[in-house]
Design a protein around this motif. Structure first.
Motif, PDB file in Angstrom:
ATOM      1  N   ILE A 196      -5.994 -63.623 -12.510  1.00  0.00           N
ATOM      2  CA  ILE A 196      -6.153 -64.872 -11.758  1.00  0.00           C
ATOM      3  C   ILE A 196      -4.863 -65.664 -11.888  1.00  0.00           C
ATOM      4  CG2 ILE A 196      -7.511 -66.995 -11.525  1.00  0.00           C
ATOM      5  CD1 ILE A 196      -9.849 -65.488 -12.860  1.00  0.00           C
ATOM      6  N   PHE A 197      -4.525 -66.430 -10.839  1.00  0.00           N
ATOM      7  CA  PHE A 197      -3.284 -67.197 -10.852  1.00  0.00           C
ATOM      8  C   PHE A 197      -3.470 -68.506 -10.077  1.00  0.00           C
ATOM      9  CE2 PHE A 197      -3.338 -64.120  -7.446  1.00  0.00           C
ATOM     10  CZ  PHE A 197      -3.065 -64.883  -6.322  1.00  0.00           C
ATOM     11  N   ASP A 198      -2.602 -69.456 -10.351  1.00  0.00           N
ATOM     12  CA  ASP A 198      -2.563 -70.731  -9.638  1.00  0.00           C
ATOM     13  C   ASP A 198      -2.036 -70.482  -8.223  1.00  0.00           C
ATOM     14  OD1 ASP A 198      -1.248 -73.221  -8.591  1.00  0.00           O
ATOM     15  OD2 ASP A 198      -1.919 -74.063 -10.501  1.00  0.00           O
ATOM     16  N   ALA A 199      -2.806 -70.908  -7.212  1.00  0.00           N
ATOM     17  CA  ALA A 199      -2.416 -70.683  -5.821  1.00  0.00           C
ATOM     18  C   ALA A 199      -2.165 -71.985  -5.070  1.00  0.00           C
ATOM     19  CB  ALA A 199      -3.490 -69.863  -5.099  1.00  0.00           C
ATOM     20  N   CYS A 200      -1.855 -73.059  -5.818  1.00  0.00           N
ATOM     21  CA  CYS A 200      -1.563 -74.346  -5.177  1.00  0.00           C
ATOM     22  C   CYS A 200      -0.242 -74.273  -4.420  1.00  0.00           C
ATOM     23  CB  CYS A 200      -1.494 -75.456  -6.222  1.00  0.00           C
ATOM     24  SG  CYS A 200      -3.005 -75.677  -7.185  1.00  0.00           S
ATOM     25  N   ASP A 201      -0.037 -75.251  -3.529  1.00  0.00           N
ATOM     26  CA  ASP A 201       1.253 -75.307  -2.847  1.00  0.00           C
ATOM     27  C   ASP A 201       2.242 -76.102  -3.693  1.00  0.00           C
ATOM     28  OD1 ASP A 201       0.488 -77.927  -2.509  1.00  0.00           O
ATOM     29  OD2 ASP A 201       0.296 -77.826  -0.332  1.00  0.00           O
ATOM     30  N   ALA A 218      -4.956 -66.236 -15.790  1.00  0.00           N
ATOM     31  CA  ALA A 218      -6.035 -65.743 -16.639  1.00  0.00           C
ATOM     32  C   ALA A 218      -6.175 -64.237 -16.451  1.00  0.00           C
ATOM     33  CB  ALA A 218      -7.347 -66.448 -16.308  1.00  0.00           C
ATOM     34  N   PHE A 219      -6.631 -63.582 -17.530  1.00  0.00           N
ATOM     35  CA  PHE A 219      -6.819 -62.135 -17.509  1.00  0.00           C
ATOM     36  C   PHE A 219      -8.224 -61.829 -18.013  1.00  0.00           C
ATOM     37  CE2 PHE A 219      -2.415 -63.205 -18.252  1.00  0.00           C
ATOM     38  CZ  PHE A 219      -1.761 -62.481 -17.266  1.00  0.00           C
ATOM     39  N   VAL A 220      -8.949 -61.022 -17.258  1.00  0.00           N
ATOM     40  CA  VAL A 220     -10.315 -60.649 -17.616  1.00  0.00           C
ATOM     41  C   VAL A 220     -10.330 -59.143 -17.864  1.00  0.00           C
ATOM     42  CG1 VAL A 220     -12.736 -60.731 -16.952  1.00  0.00           C
ATOM     43  CG2 VAL A 220     -11.164 -62.494 -16.117  1.00  0.00           C
ATOM     44  N   SER A 221     -10.758 -58.736 -19.043  1.00  0.00           N
ATOM     45  CA  SER A 221     -10.632 -57.325 -19.414  1.00  0.00           C
ATOM     46  C   SER A 221     -11.946 -56.663 -19.798  1.00  0.00           C
ATOM     47  CB  SER A 221      -9.635 -57.185 -20.577  1.00  0.00           C
ATOM     48  OG  SER A 221     -10.030 -57.978 -21.678  1.00  0.00           O
ATOM     49  N   HIS A 222     -13.070 -57.380 -19.734  1.00  0.00           N
ATOM     50  CA  HIS A 222     -14.332 -56.729 -20.109  1.00  0.00           C
ATOM     51  C   HIS A 222     -14.856 -55.863 -18.965  1.00  0.00           C
ATOM     52  CE1 HIS A 222     -16.636 -59.547 -17.636  1.00  0.00           C
ATOM     53  NE2 HIS A 222     -15.984 -60.545 -18.224  1.00  0.00           N
ATOM     54  N   GLU A 223     -15.842 -55.047 -19.249  1.00  0.00           N
ATOM     55  CA  GLU A 223     -16.290 -54.038 -18.292  1.00  0.00           C
ATOM     56  C   GLU A 223     -16.947 -54.626 -17.047  1.00  0.00           C
ATOM     57  OE1 GLU A 223     -18.813 -51.332 -20.337  1.00  0.00           O
ATOM     58  OE2 GLU A 223     -17.183 -50.398 -21.485  1.00  0.00           O
ATOM     59  N   GLN A 224     -17.482 -55.835 -17.149  1.00  0.00           N
ATOM     60  CA  GLN A 224     -18.145 -56.457 -15.999  1.00  0.00           C
ATOM     61  C   GLN A 224     -17.214 -57.377 -15.203  1.00  0.00           C
ATOM     62  OE1 GLN A 224     -19.780 -56.804 -19.251  1.00  0.00           O
ATOM     63  NE2 GLN A 224     -20.665 -54.792 -18.786  1.00  0.00           N
ATOM     64  N   GLY A 239      -6.137 -68.061  -7.084  1.00  0.00           N
ATOM     65  CA  GLY A 239      -6.208 -66.749  -6.457  1.00  0.00           C
ATOM     66  C   GLY A 239      -6.472 -65.693  -7.499  1.00  0.00           C
ATOM     67  N   GLY A 240      -6.948 -64.550  -7.044  1.00  0.00           N
ATOM     68  CA  GLY A 240      -7.203 -63.482  -7.989  1.00  0.00           C
ATOM     69  C   GLY A 240      -7.248 -62.122  -7.325  1.00  0.00           C
ATOM     70  N   PHE A 241      -6.922 -61.097  -8.100  1.00  0.00           N
ATOM     71  CA  PHE A 241      -7.036 -59.707  -7.660  1.00  0.00           C
ATOM     72  C   PHE A 241      -8.309 -59.131  -8.263  1.00  0.00           C
ATOM     73  CE2 PHE A 241      -2.457 -60.610  -7.696  1.00  0.00           C
ATOM     74  CZ  PHE A 241      -2.155 -60.311  -6.376  1.00  0.00           C
ATOM     75  N   LEU A 242      -9.102 -58.486  -7.431  1.00  0.00           N
ATOM     76  CA  LEU A 242     -10.385 -58.002  -7.893  1.00  0.00           C
ATOM     77  C   LEU A 242     -10.249 -56.770  -8.773  1.00  0.00           C
ATOM     78  CD1 LEU A 242     -11.265 -59.938  -5.532  1.00  0.00           C
ATOM     79  CD2 LEU A 242     -13.333 -58.517  -5.436  1.00  0.00           C
ATOM     80  N   ALA A 243     -11.064 -56.729  -9.826  1.00  0.00           N
ATOM     81  CA  ALA A 243     -11.086 -55.573 -10.715  1.00  0.00           C
ATOM     82  C   ALA A 243     -11.929 -54.447 -10.129  1.00  0.00           C
ATOM     83  CB  ALA A 243     -11.639 -55.985 -12.078  1.00  0.00           C
ATOM     84  N   LEU A 244     -12.845 -54.776  -9.236  1.00  0.00           N
ATOM     85  CA  LEU A 244     -13.740 -53.786  -8.649  1.00  0.00           C
ATOM     86  C   LEU A 244     -12.979 -52.898  -7.673  1.00  0.00           C
ATOM     87  CD1 LEU A 244     -16.740 -56.147  -7.811  1.00  0.00           C
ATOM     88  CD2 LEU A 244     -16.381 -54.808  -9.894  1.00  0.00           C
ATOM     89  N   GLY A 245     -13.261 -51.604  -7.695  1.00  0.00           N
ATOM     90  CA  GLY A 245     -12.638 -50.673  -6.779  1.00  0.00           C
ATOM     91  C   GLY A 245     -13.217 -50.785  -5.383  1.00  0.00           C
ATOM     92  N   PRO A 246     -12.611 -50.091  -4.407  1.00  0.00           N
ATOM     93  CA  PRO A 246     -13.059 -50.191  -3.015  1.00  0.00           C
ATOM     94  C   PRO A 246     -14.542 -49.893  -2.808  1.00  0.00           C
ATOM     95  CG  PRO A 246     -10.947 -49.075  -3.113  1.00  0.00           C
ATOM     96  CD  PRO A 246     -11.411 -49.234  -4.526  1.00  0.00           C
ATOM     97  N   GLU A 247     -15.067 -48.870  -3.468  1.00  0.00           N
ATOM     98  CA  GLU A 247     -16.472 -48.518  -3.264  1.00  0.00           C
ATOM     99  C   GLU A 247     -17.401 -49.582  -3.823  1.00  0.00           C
ATOM    100  OE1 GLU A 247     -17.262 -44.645  -4.743  1.00  0.00           O
ATOM    101  OE2 GLU A 247     -15.944 -43.628  -3.308  1.00  0.00           O
ATOM    102  N   LEU A 248     -17.091 -50.097  -4.998  1.00  0.00           N
ATOM    103  CA  LEU A 248     -17.935 -51.147  -5.579  1.00  0.00           C
ATOM    104  C   LEU A 248     -17.868 -52.423  -4.746  1.00  0.00           C
ATOM    105  CD1 LEU A 248     -17.377 -50.779  -9.437  1.00  0.00           C
ATOM    106  CD2 LEU A 248     -19.451 -50.307  -8.124  1.00  0.00           C
ATOM    107  N   ARG A 249     -16.708 -52.727  -4.206  1.00  0.00           N
ATOM    108  CA  ARG A 249     -16.611 -53.927  -3.362  1.00  0.00           C
ATOM    109  C   ARG A 249     -17.516 -53.799  -2.144  1.00  0.00           C
ATOM    110  NH1 ARG A 249     -10.884 -53.359  -4.512  1.00  0.00           N
ATOM    111  NH2 ARG A 249     -10.428 -52.742  -2.361  1.00  0.00           N
ATOM    112  N   GLN A 250     -17.574 -52.602  -1.579  1.00  0.00           N
ATOM    113  CA  GLN A 250     -18.455 -52.386  -0.439  1.00  0.00           C
ATOM    114  C   GLN A 250     -19.920 -52.488  -0.857  1.00  0.00           C
ATOM    115  OE1 GLN A 250     -17.652 -51.762   3.009  1.00  0.00           O
ATOM    116  NE2 GLN A 250     -15.832 -52.732   2.150  1.00  0.00           N
TER     117      GLN A 250
END
Length: 533
Positions: free
Chosen positions: A238-243, A226-232, A252-263
């Protein structure tokens, strides 16, 4: 005194250590963390038993032969990344995701290591003596000790540690080394700039994996991509992380938020991630356990420049100067970001490990092997000296290429810049090689000659296989990073057809060298025969 000090206990550092161990060489390995693996990190899910990769995970057998071969050597299995079914795209925060068809899947034939990528680290670690591995040792300074050693300054568990080594390998990201290590004497500015210009792949990213009772998305005919492209967006991918068996669910997924926002959002981040997963895949998701890794907070991975720049364009090949040995061959830069191909990936780490291991073994064993060969066979000794000479021409060839390229740019030439500079450089190296062969002693009495070819000729040809490969990789990497070539698109990124034309030119030059080398060896044999009569 230590023979080889390896700084960095990730895949590259461990692969170098294992290779040296197999060849009977001694080493000491220093790792800043208390764990080994670097950007490889696998954790166990308590509720499902899944092995969760929070760092490097995928590999591609078609383009990554070194890792594929290593897994075979280590007896590790792999399985294909699940890619079947429709993918989803969420383009607006207040709407449902839409289905999208991705021809051939998203992951391009990627595979995952059974039991997690950490299995490679554990298997390599098992080949090494525990007393040779020093955890919690962060390198703070390096000093060229003169002719035969380097002085290393560590903080190990908060206490100063000083050691001396005949050679040092920095198996860590170049940016991190440039930022954290004090070099004495200082590295020159072109080298430091090349280190700063090498983004540490995924260093500023964060990865999360959540587990579920079953993969309900598969039951709905979805791939889990899955791909999420809106501003929020919380996740952007996102991807399937099954064995391999797919019984327990995992996304599993990679966060769109940058390092400062994650903090800033760290307290509420788990809820935000869970909410977005449910928004994309529906309320049927019942989360059992979640795992999260923010690589930007890892001091042994992410430099200040990586954090500042955030997401950067991935560079698949490092600048060639990062593959040069420094301080008269006593200091080697390694790590995936120094690789000539697949930089940033596990494959790149192994490519760098192979290069540095070869250089170290040539340094430590070359003289002894040559001396032994002289006593046994003067021809073998001369060919080994020739091979060592060819191996050492990589830097000279690259410097000559840059000189010729700059001369063409200064003359305002506009076409075939790379092709002409590479061909002229190769011809210059081949001419020097013939001079080297001419100067070496050979005893060609009794050496076979069949159909006009001396039996030693193929042995004189052999070293140029690796040389030409390295030369090509260095040129491709340099052109991609050259500001001067950015106005010449055909030279900046070499098309496949252009590279094939260059290869044809190099092959013709190599053929001419081979014929000349054969004539030279035959003439040496005839000269000796006349002298003997």
């Amino acid at each position: 005194m230590i023979e080889t000090a390896i700084v960095g206990g990730g895949l590259c550092g461990l692969a170098i250590a294992a290779h040296l161990r197999r060849r009977g060489e001694t080493f000491e390995l220093y790792e800043a963390r208390q764990r080994l693996g670097g950007r490889i990190l696998t954790v166990d899910c308590k509720t499902s038993g899944l092995a969760i990769d929070l760092g490097a995970s995928w590999f591609w057998p078609d383009t990554q032969p070194l890792l594929t071969a290593l897994l075979t050597d280590l007896g590790l299995d792999s399985y294909p990344q699940h890619d079947e079914g429709t993918a989803l795209r969420l383009a607006e925060a207040d709407r449902k995701p839409e289905k999208i068809d991705v021809a051939g899947g998203v992951h391009g034939g990627a595979r995952k290591i059974a039991g997690g990528a950490q299995k490679t680290i554990d298997a390599l670690r098992s080949q090494l003596p525990e007393e040779r591995i020093h955890r919690g040792a962060a390198l703070t300074g390096l000093r060229d000790g003169g002719g035969d050693h380097v002085v290393l300054h560590f903080l190990q568990d908060g206490k100063p540690l000083v050691v001396e080594a005949r050679r040092v390998v920095l198996a860590l990201p170049p940016r991190l080394a440039e930022e954290r290590i004090a070099f004495e004497p200082p590295l020159d500015e072109p080298m430091r700039q090349a280190m700063r210009d090498a983004p540490t792949w995924m260093a500023a990213m964060a990865k999360a994996v959540a587990t579920y009772e079953k993969p309900v998305w598969r039951e709905a005919g979805q791939s889990g991509n899955a791909f999420v492209s809106h501003e929020q967006a919380v996740f952007d991918e996102i991807f399937d992380a099954c064995d391999a068996d797919g019984r327990a669910g995992a996304l599993g997924g990679f966060l769109a938020l940058g390092p400062e926002l994650r903090q800033s959002f760290q307290v509420g981040l788990p809820l935000l991630m869970q909410s977005q997963m449910e928004q994309v895949f529906g309320d049927a998701l019942v989360e059992r356990e979640s795992h999260f890794q923010d690589w930007a907070t890892e001091e042994a991975t992410c430099s200040a420049l990586d954090r500042e720049n955030g997401r950067e364009e991935h560079k698949s090949a490092a600048h060639p100067v990062l593959r040069r040995a420094l301080w008269a061959g006593k200091l080697h830069l390694a790590g995936s970001e120094t690789a000539a191909r697949q930089a940033g990936y596990m494959e790149g780490a192994l490519e760098a490990a192979r290069r540095v291991s070869r250089d170290i073994l040539r340094q430590s064993q070359g003289d002894a092997e040559e001396a032994a060969a002289v006593n046994e066979d003067i021809n073998l000794a001369s060919l080994r000296r020739f091979e060592a000479w060819v191996d050492g021409q990589g830097d000279a060839a690259f410097d000559e290429y840059r000189r010729r390229l700059n001369a063409s740019l200064a003359a305002q030439n506009k076409t075939q810049l790379t092709q002409m500079a590479m061909l002229a450089t190769a011809e210059e190296i081949f001419a020097r090689a013939l001079e080297k062969l001419e100067a070496l002693p050979f005893d060609l009495g009794g050496v076979a000659v069949e159909q006009g070819r001396c039996a030693l000729t193929p042995l004189a040809q052999k070293p140029f296989g690796d040389f030409l490969r390295q030369f090509h990789d260095d040129v491709v990497a340099f052109n991609r990073t050259s500001c001067a070539l950015s106005n010449f698109p055909d030279e900046h990124h070499l098309a496949k057809e252009y590279q094939q034309a260059i290869f044809r030119d190099l092959a013709a030059a190599w053929t001419e060298f081979s014929l000349s080398a054969n004539r030279l060896l035959l003439a040496k044999g005839e000269s000796r025969a006349r002298a003997a009569s």
